[in-house]
Design a protein around this motif. Structure first.
Motif, mmCIF file in Angstrom:
data_model
loop_
_atom_site.group_PDB
_atom_site.id
_atom_site.type_symbol
_atom_site.label_atom_id
_atom_site.label_comp_id
_atom_site.label_asym_id
_atom_site.label_seq_id
_atom_site.Cartn_x
_atom_site.Cartn_y
_atom_site.Cartn_z
ATOM 1 N N CYS A 82 0.825 -1.200 0.000
ATOM 2 C CA CYS A 82 0.000 0.000 0.000
ATOM 3 C C CYS A 82 0.866 1.260 0.000
ATOM 4 O O CYS A 82 0.612 2.202 -0.746
ATOM 5 C CB CYS A 82 -0.950 -0.007 1.194
ATOM 6 S SG CYS A 82 -2.121 1.368 1.189
ATOM 7 N N ASP A 83 1.912 1.265 0.813
ATOM 8 C CA ASP A 83 2.825 2.408 0.869
ATOM 9 C C ASP A 83 3.498 2.643 -0.492
ATOM 10 O O ASP A 83 3.597 3.781 -0.952
ATOM 11 C CB ASP A 83 3.890 2.210 1.947
ATOM 12 C CG ASP A 83 3.315 2.248 3.359
ATOM 13 O OD1 ASP A 83 2.181 2.750 3.552
ATOM 14 O OD2 ASP A 83 3.999 1.744 4.276
ATOM 15 N N ARG A 84 3.953 1.567 -1.131
ATOM 16 C CA ARG A 84 4.586 1.693 -2.453
ATOM 17 C C ARG A 84 3.594 2.216 -3.488
ATOM 18 O O ARG A 84 3.943 3.048 -4.326
ATOM 19 C CB ARG A 84 5.155 0.351 -2.917
ATOM 20 C CG ARG A 84 6.418 -0.056 -2.207
ATOM 21 C CD ARG A 84 7.219 -1.177 -2.873
ATOM 22 N NE ARG A 84 6.577 -1.956 -3.896
ATOM 23 C CZ ARG A 84 6.137 -3.221 -3.748
ATOM 24 N NH1 ARG A 84 6.256 -3.828 -2.584
ATOM 25 N NH2 ARG A 84 5.592 -3.865 -4.749
ATOM 26 N N LEU A 85 2.365 1.739 -3.430
ATOM 27 C CA LEU A 85 1.337 2.193 -4.364
ATOM 28 C C LEU A 85 0.995 3.663 -4.128
ATOM 29 O O LEU A 85 0.786 4.413 -5.083
ATOM 30 C CB LEU A 85 0.087 1.331 -4.240
ATOM 31 C CG LEU A 85 0.229 -0.106 -4.733
ATOM 32 C CD1 LEU A 85 -0.961 -0.939 -4.281
ATOM 33 C CD2 LEU A 85 0.390 -0.162 -6.245
ATOM 34 N N GLU A 86 0.972 4.083 -2.863
ATOM 35 C CA GLU A 86 0.736 5.494 -2.546
ATOM 36 C C GLU A 86 1.850 6.368 -3.109
ATOM 37 O O GLU A 86 1.591 7.399 -3.725
ATOM 38 C CB GLU A 86 0.651 5.696 -1.036
ATOM 39 C CG GLU A 86 -0.736 5.595 -0.491
ATOM 40 C CD GLU A 86 -0.811 5.963 0.985
ATOM 41 O OE1 GLU A 86 -1.910 6.307 1.408
ATOM 42 O OE2 GLU A 86 0.205 5.879 1.698
ATOM 43 N N GLU A 87 3.093 5.932 -2.900
ATOM 44 C CA GLU A 87 4.240 6.693 -3.404
ATOM 45 C C GLU A 87 4.209 6.813 -4.922
ATOM 46 O O GLU A 87 4.621 7.825 -5.479
ATOM 47 C CB GLU A 87 5.544 6.032 -2.962
ATOM 48 C CG GLU A 87 5.828 6.171 -1.494
ATOM 49 C CD GLU A 87 6.988 5.304 -1.034
ATOM 50 O OE1 GLU A 87 7.726 4.761 -1.881
ATOM 51 O OE2 GLU A 87 7.155 5.167 0.199
ATOM 52 N N ALA A 88 3.711 5.784 -5.594
ATOM 53 C CA ALA A 88 3.629 5.787 -7.053
ATOM 54 C C ALA A 88 2.376 6.498 -7.562
ATOM 55 O O ALA A 88 2.180 6.618 -8.773
ATOM 56 C CB ALA A 88 3.651 4.350 -7.583
#
Length: 122
Positions: A82-88
């Protein structure tokens, strides 16, 4: 019996190929121009991405509850994804939550396809 492969129709083949590679760690096995990309995951599941427009067809309209689901081992994996998807910029405001016996993240990508990532809580 085991499921061998899935053909997922997408509008932008390169975007879908990069998405499945970066987000879900699929490896590209073969690609035929802008029409078809064949990918495999760590368990040797084959995902075929195809653009029906390249064959003279039309993109499908997936039903409301159609989704692509993935299981992971830990709630931390769901949070990290989720954190990686938010950053992207792919997830905006959605956070994983407890649903039935799992810790689940739902999000849409690739022109509105719904994705689910779940860790079962034992």
């Amino acid at each position: 019996m085991r499921l061998n492969h899935l053909n997922l129709c997408v509008g932008h083949l390169e975007e879908a190929r990069d998405f499945f590679g970066k987000v879900f760690h699929f490896q590209l096995v073969d690609q035929k121009g802008d029409a078809v990309a064949v990918m495999k995951d760590e368990q040797e599941f084959t995902l075929v991405l195809s653009n029906p427009v390249a064959f003279g067809g039309e993109l499908p309209v997936y039903p409301k509850d159609f989704h692509v689901g993935f299981y992971v081992e830990t709630t931390e994996e769901v949070d990290r994804l989720c954190d990686r998807l938010e950053e992207a910029g792919l997830v905006k405001g959605e956070r994983p939550k407890r649903i039935r016996d799992g810790y689940t993240l739902y999000f849409t990508a690739l022109g509105g396809i719904l994705f689910e990532v779940t860790c079962f809580i034992r």
